[in-house]
Every structure is written in structure tokens, then in C-alpha cells.
Design a protein around this motif. Structure first.
Motif, PDB file in Angstrom:
ATOM      1  N   GLY A  38      95.303  33.171  79.655  1.00 41.05           N
ATOM      2  CA  GLY A  38      94.966  33.904  80.209  1.00 41.05           C
ATOM      3  C   GLY A  38      96.052  35.130  80.163  1.00 41.05           C
ATOM      4  O   GLY A  38      95.609  36.508  80.032  1.00 41.05           O
ATOM      5  N   ASP A  39      97.264  34.936  80.268  1.00 35.72           N
ATOM      6  CA  ASP A  39      98.006  36.546  79.395  1.00 35.72           C
ATOM      7  C   ASP A  39      97.493  37.162  78.490  1.00 35.72           C
ATOM      8  O   ASP A  39      98.048  38.295  78.349  1.00 35.72           O
ATOM      9  N   CYS A  40      96.602  36.039  77.494  1.00 34.52           N
ATOM     10  CA  CYS A  40      97.009  36.425  76.028  1.00 34.52           C
ATOM     11  C   CYS A  40      95.892  37.557  75.856  1.00 34.52           C
ATOM     12  O   CYS A  40      96.169  38.586  75.380  1.00 34.52           O
ATOM     13  N   SER A  41      95.309  38.405  77.022  1.00 31.24           N
ATOM     14  CA  SER A  41      94.504  38.640  77.271  1.00 31.24           C
ATOM     15  C   SER A  41      94.986  40.141  77.547  1.00 31.24           C
ATOM     16  O   SER A  41      94.942  41.714  77.009  1.00 31.24           O
ATOM     17  N   ARG A  42      96.687  40.536  77.817  1.00 30.55           N
ATOM     18  CA  ARG A  42      96.987  41.756  77.367  1.00 30.55           C
ATOM     19  C   ARG A  42      97.427  42.534  75.762  1.00 30.55           C
ATOM     20  O   ARG A  42      97.686  43.648  76.094  1.00 30.55           O
ATOM     21  N   PHE A  43      96.760  41.525  75.186  1.00 29.24           N
ATOM     22  CA  PHE A  43      97.563  42.341  74.209  1.00 29.24           C
ATOM     23  C   PHE A  43      96.386  42.440  73.438  1.00 29.24           C
ATOM     24  O   PHE A  43      95.261  40.526  73.000  1.00 29.24           O
ATOM     25  N   PRO A  44      96.170  43.826  72.657  1.00 27.68           N
ATOM     26  CA  PRO A  44      94.549  43.608  72.120  1.00 27.68           C
ATOM     27  C   PRO A  44      94.476  42.465  70.886  1.00 27.68           C
ATOM     28  O   PRO A  44      95.318  42.533  69.994  1.00 27.68           O
ATOM     29  N   GLY A  45      93.005  42.427  70.624  1.00 25.34           N
ATOM     30  CA  GLY A  45      92.768  41.718  69.522  1.00 25.34           C
ATOM     31  C   GLY A  45      93.291  39.901  69.443  1.00 25.34           C
ATOM     32  O   GLY A  45      92.595  39.208  68.766  1.00 25.34           O
ATOM     33  N   LEU A  46      94.136  39.331  70.336  1.00 25.43           N
ATOM     34  CA  LEU A  46      94.836  38.568  70.286  1.00 25.43           C
ATOM     35  C   LEU A  46      93.768  37.665  70.986  1.00 25.43           C
ATOM     36  O   LEU A  46      93.781  35.924  70.556  1.00 25.43           O
ATOM     37  N   PRO A  47      93.379  37.555  72.019  1.00 29.22           N
ATOM     38  CA  PRO A  47      92.270  37.010  72.193  1.00 29.22           C
ATOM     39  C   PRO A  47      91.123  36.074  71.261  1.00 29.22           C
ATOM     40  O   PRO A  47      90.422  35.452  71.447  1.00 29.22           O
ATOM     41  N   GLU A  48      90.547  37.570  70.642  1.00 28.34           N
ATOM     42  CA  GLU A  48      89.396  37.502  69.935  1.00 28.34           C
ATOM     43  C   GLU A  48      90.239  35.777  68.468  1.00 28.34           C
ATOM     44  O   GLU A  48      89.230  35.642  68.021  1.00 28.34           O
ATOM     45  N   ALA A  49      91.517  36.813  68.231  1.00 27.16           N
ATOM     46  CA  ALA A  49      91.913  36.044  66.990  1.00 27.16           C
ATOM     47  C   ALA A  49      92.248  33.934  67.393  1.00 27.16           C
ATOM     48  O   ALA A  49      91.808  32.958  66.682  1.00 27.16           O
ATOM     49  N   ILE A  50      92.881  33.855  69.019  1.00 26.77           N
ATOM     50  CA  ILE A  50      92.934  32.912  69.703  1.00 26.77           C
ATOM     51  C   ILE A  50      91.887  32.169  69.399  1.00 26.77           C
ATOM     52  O   ILE A  50      90.596  31.331  69.389  1.00 26.77           O
ATOM     53  N   ASN A  51      90.350  32.919  70.055  1.00 27.91           N
ATOM     54  CA  ASN A  51      88.519  32.186  70.528  1.00 27.91           C
ATOM     55  C   ASN A  51      88.761  31.715  68.327  1.00 27.91           C
ATOM     56  O   ASN A  51      88.220  30.874  68.103  1.00 27.91           O
ATOM     57  N   ALA A  52      88.793  32.382  66.988  1.00 26.00           N
ATOM     58  CA  ALA A  52      88.504  31.781  65.995  1.00 26.00           C
ATOM     59  C   ALA A  52      89.494  31.029  65.540  1.00 26.00           C
ATOM     60  O   ALA A  52      88.635  30.043  65.070  1.00 26.00           O
ATOM     61  N   GLY A  53      90.490  30.811  65.923  1.00 26.86           N
ATOM     62  CA  GLY A  53      91.216  29.833  65.328  1.00 26.86           C
ATOM     63  C   GLY A  53      91.869  28.898  66.137  1.00 26.86           C
ATOM     64  O   GLY A  53      93.231  28.016  66.905  1.00 26.86           O
TER      65      GLY A  53
END
Length: 377
Positions: free
Chosen positions: A198-213
């Protein structure tokens, strides 16, 4: 190779520490998961290996994914990118308190030409140029033909601690990693404890990259766990085996608990060291030895107590207590975090010299314990 390191490599089980890349021959039970990692990396260029502490994330990447890449095996070709037989250059780091510098020290490329200062300092400055710094560097200094770059950021959760001290720099480092995948020869792999997702949402673009990979590290099935505990001992270089009763006991005690995997490896390492070969030279691990060690948790507790008992100089137990407290950090409303700590910091806290701290850490760092890292070598 030092004598202790040579001795450690004769064991089929690594103990508490993760598997190394050169121990892929001991790494069983994860073939299907390695294939899935390769597929995800081929598709997204950004691979996030997520799991609880002790689930085997680092081992899966180091002893599974990286050797598979080095062997030229990919389960599917990468569009406009690596094909089977591609050579890989690996830049491996943990973020710690200086993620840009650690990345600079691990990269196979240097700073942009024309710099006269320290090479690491110069490369660190180049990496701070912006999100496209790595594609720019690889444009200035291309990789050799047929070579690809993989950046492995292990224990990515350390970056959240760094963020508390310098939010802007932490965000810039994440943006640098995300921007690196714009280069067709660059790939990113991170390992992350699942409670920090959940802490990854603090960084723009990181949640999207994690979801894809995303790769969520699954539990081993009973069959996979049986392979993981039996097959290393059966390798010809070790000439060992486990009794069926011991395998059943291990599977029963470890079932349903991902964080039991390091304890299983630790107990088997201890049991291996305590079991003598029979008349035929076979080292057979059995339930009697298992009972003597007291099971998974007791074997670990006793081993830690043995290390503590070796601290028999005045003041050493107090130094060890301070050291272990310093290695754990809890922020308000957040999770416990393993905190890398400098020897000098512990020495200041306890009023000791760095050499005294090193002496107190030594029994816990032995290759047959791995209760503290790094290892002696």
C-alpha cells in the motif's frame, strides 16, 4: 575462496540466509514460478516480486530468475528486445540510505565522458539528472551488442524509510527506475514485502508499474516443498537423503506458513552438520536428529543462545543487545523494519569501540548461522 566459504558450499542447505546465484543447483521446487517470472519480465520490463518476510522472494530471484536469464532461457521472446541467448549484465543493490549511490556503484556503465572527479560521484550526479537519466547514459555509452541490463532492487521497502528523511529524493529514485524501462535494453526487478504494498501509492506511476508486472510469491505445494528439502541432499556431491518420516514431519510443521521456509533450511543445515555418514558414505537425516534439535523454532532459539554464550567478555552481552535493538525500527503507525546500521553508530550508542562491536557480531555472522548479515567473507 576462503576455508570457511569452501566448507559452507559443501552443505546442501544455506540456512537462514537467501540462496545465492551460484547455488541454483541447490534450489528446487520453484521451476514453475521461475517460468512465470520470465513471462512477466518479458511482458512488462518491470517485475515486482511481492511476498511476506521469509516467503523466498530474494532466493527466487537470485537462484531462480537470474541463473535462468544467464543460461539464455526465456519462456517467450521479448518484443523488440532480448531473445534466447542474450547476455545479461546485472546491477544489484539494496536502497539503504543512499539509493542513488548504491545504484551508481552497481551499474556496468560509467559517468558521461568528460568528468574528472570520482567515477562513482560522477555517475551518481548523472543519475540525478532526471527520470530519463539511465536511457540517456545508455545512449552515451551503449551496452555491448547483444547485452541487456537488469537492475535488481532487493528489499525495496528500505526506500520507504529513506523517504521519511528525503521525500523528494525517494520520489526521484522511483521515477529513475520507472524511466529506465523506456530503454529497450533495460529491465527492472524489485522485491518487496507484501505488507508495504500500500505504501507504493505514495509514488506516482509505481502502482501502475507494479500492477503490470506483479508476481505474488505463492506458497510451495507439499510436493514442491518435498522437492526443496529432499533433492539438494541427493545431489551426487553430497550423497545424502532424508527418511520419509522426517519429510512428513517437516511438511506438517511448515504447512501453511510461508515464513517457515528459512527455518526449514536452517534446521536442515543444523541436522546435516550433526549427522555422520553411514558405512556406505550416505548421510541420512532422520526423525531422531530432528527431535534432538527440538523442531524448527527451538533449533533457531538454541542456535542463537549458542552464539550469545560465546560472548563471555565483560560488556559484550550489552553490546549485542544494543546491536539487535538498533537493527529494528518501528515508525509511528507503520511496520517493523529491518534497519541497516553502521558499526560506528552502535559503538556510539553503547560507548564501545568499533572493534568491540565487530567482535560481538562475529558469532552471529558465522556461515553456519547467518543470524546477522553480511557474512564474514
Amino acid at each position: 575462496m576462503t576455508a570457511p566459504e569452501s566448507q559452507a558450499r559443501r552443505r546442501p542447505y544455506p540456512g537462514l540466509r537467501p540462496f545465492r546465484c551460484d547455488e541454483s543447483n541447490l534450489f528446487f521446487g520453484r521451476d514453475e514460478q521461475v517460468d512465470q517470472l520470465l513471462d512477466t519480465l518479458a511482458e512488462s520490463r518491470f517485475l515486482a516480486v511481492i511476498g511476506t518476510s521469509g516467503s523466498g522472494k530474494s532466493s527466487l530471484v537470485r537462484a531462480g530468475l537470474l541463473p535462468a536469464l544467464a543460461s539464455g532461457v526465456l519462456t517467450r521472446p521479448i518484443a523488440d528486445g532480448p531473445a534466447p541467448g542474450t547476455r545479461w549484465s546485472i546491477a544489484e543493490l539494496r536502497p539503504g540510505e543512499h539509493p542513488f549511490r548504491r545504484l551508481a556503484a552497481s551499474l556496468p556503465v560509467g559517468a558521461a565522458p568528460g568528468r574528472d572527479s570520482n567515477p562513482i560521484d560522477s555517475l551518481e550526479q548523472d543519475l540525478r539528472r532526471g527520470p530519463r537519466a539511465i536511457p540517456w547514459l545508455l545512449g552515451v555509452q551503449p551496452l555491448p551488442p547483444g547485452e541487456r541490463l537488469l537492475i535488481l532492487v532487493d528489499q525495496f521497502e528500505e526506500l520507504f524509510r529513506y523517504r521519511r528523511a528525503d521525500p523528494a529524493a525517494a520520489a526521484a529514485f522511483v521515477a529513475l527506475l520507472l524511466g529506465a524501462t523506456a530503454h529497450p535494453d533495460c529491465f527492472i526487478v524489485i522485491t518487496l514485502r507484501s505488507e508495504y504494498l500500500g505504501d507504493c501509492s505514495r509514488f506516482p506511476g509505481l502502482p501502475e508499474a507494479i500492477n503490470a508486472g506483479l508476481f505474488l510469491t505463492p506458497r510451495l505445494t507439499p510436493e514442491q516443498l518435498a522437492d526443496a528439502v529432499q533433492l539438494p541432499a541427493r545431489l551426487p556431491e553430497f550423497n545424502g537423503d532424508l527418511t520419509p518420516g522426517l519429510v512428513r514431519r517437516l511438511l506438517a510443521e511448515a504447512s501453511g506458513e510461508q515464513d517457515q521456509l528459512p527455518l526449514v533450511q536452517h534446521l536442515l543445515m543444523r541436522l546435516w552438520d550433526r549427522t555422520a555418514p553411514d558405512a556406505d558414505g550416505v548421510r541420512l537425516l532422520n526423525e531422531t536428529g530432528y527431535d534432538a534439535l527440538g523442531g524448527l523454532q527451538q533449533a533457531l532459539n538454541d542456535h542463537a543462545e549458542e552464539a550469545l554464550a560465546e560472548l563471555n567478555e565483560p560488556g559484550q552481552p550489552a553490546i549485542a543487545e544494543t546491536l539487535f535493538r538498533a537493527l529494528t525500527e518501528r515508525a509511528d503507525g507503520e511496520h517493523d523494519t529491518r534497519r541497516p546500521v553502521r558499526i560506528s553508530e552502535v559503538a556510539d550508542l553503547v560507548g564501545a569501540t568499533p572493534d568491540q562491536v565487530i567482535a560481538c557480531a562475529a558469532p552471529f555472522r558465522r556461515l553456519d548461522r547467518s543470524l546477522l548479515m553480511p557474512a564474514p567473507e
